[in-house]
Write a protein that holds these residues in place. Structure first.
Motif, PDB file in Angstrom:
ATOM      1  N   GLU A   8       0.741  -1.194   0.018  1.00 27.77           N
ATOM      2  CA  GLU A   8       0.047   0.112   0.062  1.00 27.77           C
ATOM      3  C   GLU A   8       0.957   1.251  -0.156  1.00 27.77           C
ATOM      4  N   ARG A   9       2.135   1.334   0.755  1.00 30.99           N
ATOM      5  CA  ARG A   9       2.831   2.465   1.024  1.00 30.99           C
ATOM      6  C   ARG A   9       3.587   2.614  -0.432  1.00 30.99           C
ATOM      7  N   ALA A  10       4.031   1.647  -1.054  1.00 31.40           N
ATOM      8  CA  ALA A  10       4.769   1.734  -2.345  1.00 31.40           C
ATOM      9  C   ALA A  10       3.785   2.072  -3.505  1.00 31.40           C
ATOM     10  N   ALA A  11       2.292   1.850  -3.524  1.00 29.33           N
ATOM     11  CA  ALA A  11       1.324   2.135  -4.392  1.00 29.33           C
ATOM     12  C   ALA A  11       1.065   3.784  -4.158  1.00 29.33           C
ATOM     13  N   GLU A  12       1.079   4.251  -3.068  1.00 27.38           N
ATOM     14  CA  GLU A  12       0.692   5.668  -2.445  1.00 27.38           C
ATOM     15  C   GLU A  12       1.860   6.523  -2.928  1.00 27.38           C
ATOM     16  N   LYS A  13       3.120   5.959  -2.707  1.00 26.97           N
ATOM     17  CA  LYS A  13       4.423   6.744  -3.197  1.00 26.97           C
ATOM     18  C   LYS A  13       4.405   6.894  -4.555  1.00 26.97           C
ATOM     19  N   LYS A  14       3.987   5.810  -5.449  1.00 27.55           N
ATOM     20  CA  LYS A  14       3.959   5.772  -6.801  1.00 27.55           C
ATOM     21  C   LYS A  14       2.972   6.800  -7.413  1.00 27.55           C
ATOM     22  N   GLN A  15       2.019   6.847  -6.715  1.00 31.10           N
ATOM     23  CA  GLN A  15       0.740   7.699  -7.177  1.00 31.10           C
ATOM     24  C   GLN A  15       1.176   9.121  -7.073  1.00 31.10           C
ATOM     25  N   LYS A  16       1.961   9.573  -5.734  1.00 31.71           N
ATOM     26  CA  LYS A  16       2.133  10.612  -5.576  1.00 31.71           C
ATOM     27  C   LYS A  16       3.344  11.452  -6.556  1.00 31.71           C
ATOM     28  N   GLU A  17       4.036  10.486  -6.789  1.00 31.95           N
ATOM     29  CA  GLU A  17       5.322  10.635  -8.001  1.00 31.95           C
ATOM     30  C   GLU A  17       4.520  11.164  -9.190  1.00 31.95           C
ATOM     31  N   GLU A  18       3.504  10.202  -9.562  1.00 32.12           N
ATOM     32  CA  GLU A  18       2.823  10.496 -10.953  1.00 32.12           C
ATOM     33  C   GLU A  18       2.058  11.838 -10.954  1.00 32.12           C
ATOM     34  N   ASP A  19       1.453  12.046  -9.757  1.00 29.17           N
ATOM     35  CA  ASP A  19       0.969  13.457  -9.658  1.00 29.17           C
ATOM     36  C   ASP A  19       1.664  14.540  -9.647  1.00 29.17           C
TER      37      ASP A  19
END
Length: 121
Positions: A102-113
């Motif tokens: 979950e943390r990795a997906a959240e981090k990836k989403q923040k980077e994409e944003d």
């Protein structure tokens, strides 16, 4: 009487030396044993021929009589070709847990944003 093929520790402090012995499962680690089958000197290099010495013929006889080797001795017997030991491996052990995913997906989403915001400006 259940028999074990196991290691009995010898040597001095911080200089271990083990005998590979057949003993009753209830006897102490360094206590009475029925027969000495070989030796293991962990202080020698892994490529040294004298590191593990086993009398394979006697080991086969004891295995035929029902003696059960410990995990370490089973590894030695497998290397000597006396016993086939199944490799124990848990491939799922190194995989990240649910929260880490979950943390990795959240981090990836923040980077994409952040990348989208930088490209949009």
């Amino acid at each position: 009487m259940s028999l074990k093929i196991r290691l009995a520790r010898g040597g001095s402090k911080k200089r271990p030396y083990y005998q590979i012995v057949v003993a009753d499962a209830r006897s102490p680690r360094d206590g009475r044993f029925l027969e000495k089958l070989g030796a293991w000197n962990p202080m020698l290099g892994k490529d040294d021929a004298n590191r593990v010495q086993i009398d394979t013929d006697r080991a086969k006889e004891w295995l035929a009589k029902g003696a059960q080797p410990t995990d370490r001795v089973a590894r030695f017997l497998d290397e000597a070709g006396v016993l086939k030991r199944e490799a124990r491996n848990n491939p799922d052990k190194a995989k990240p847990g649910k929260k880490a995913l979950e943390r990795a997906a959240e981090k990836k989403q923040k980077e994409e944003d952040a990348a989208a915001a930088a490209a949009g400006e």
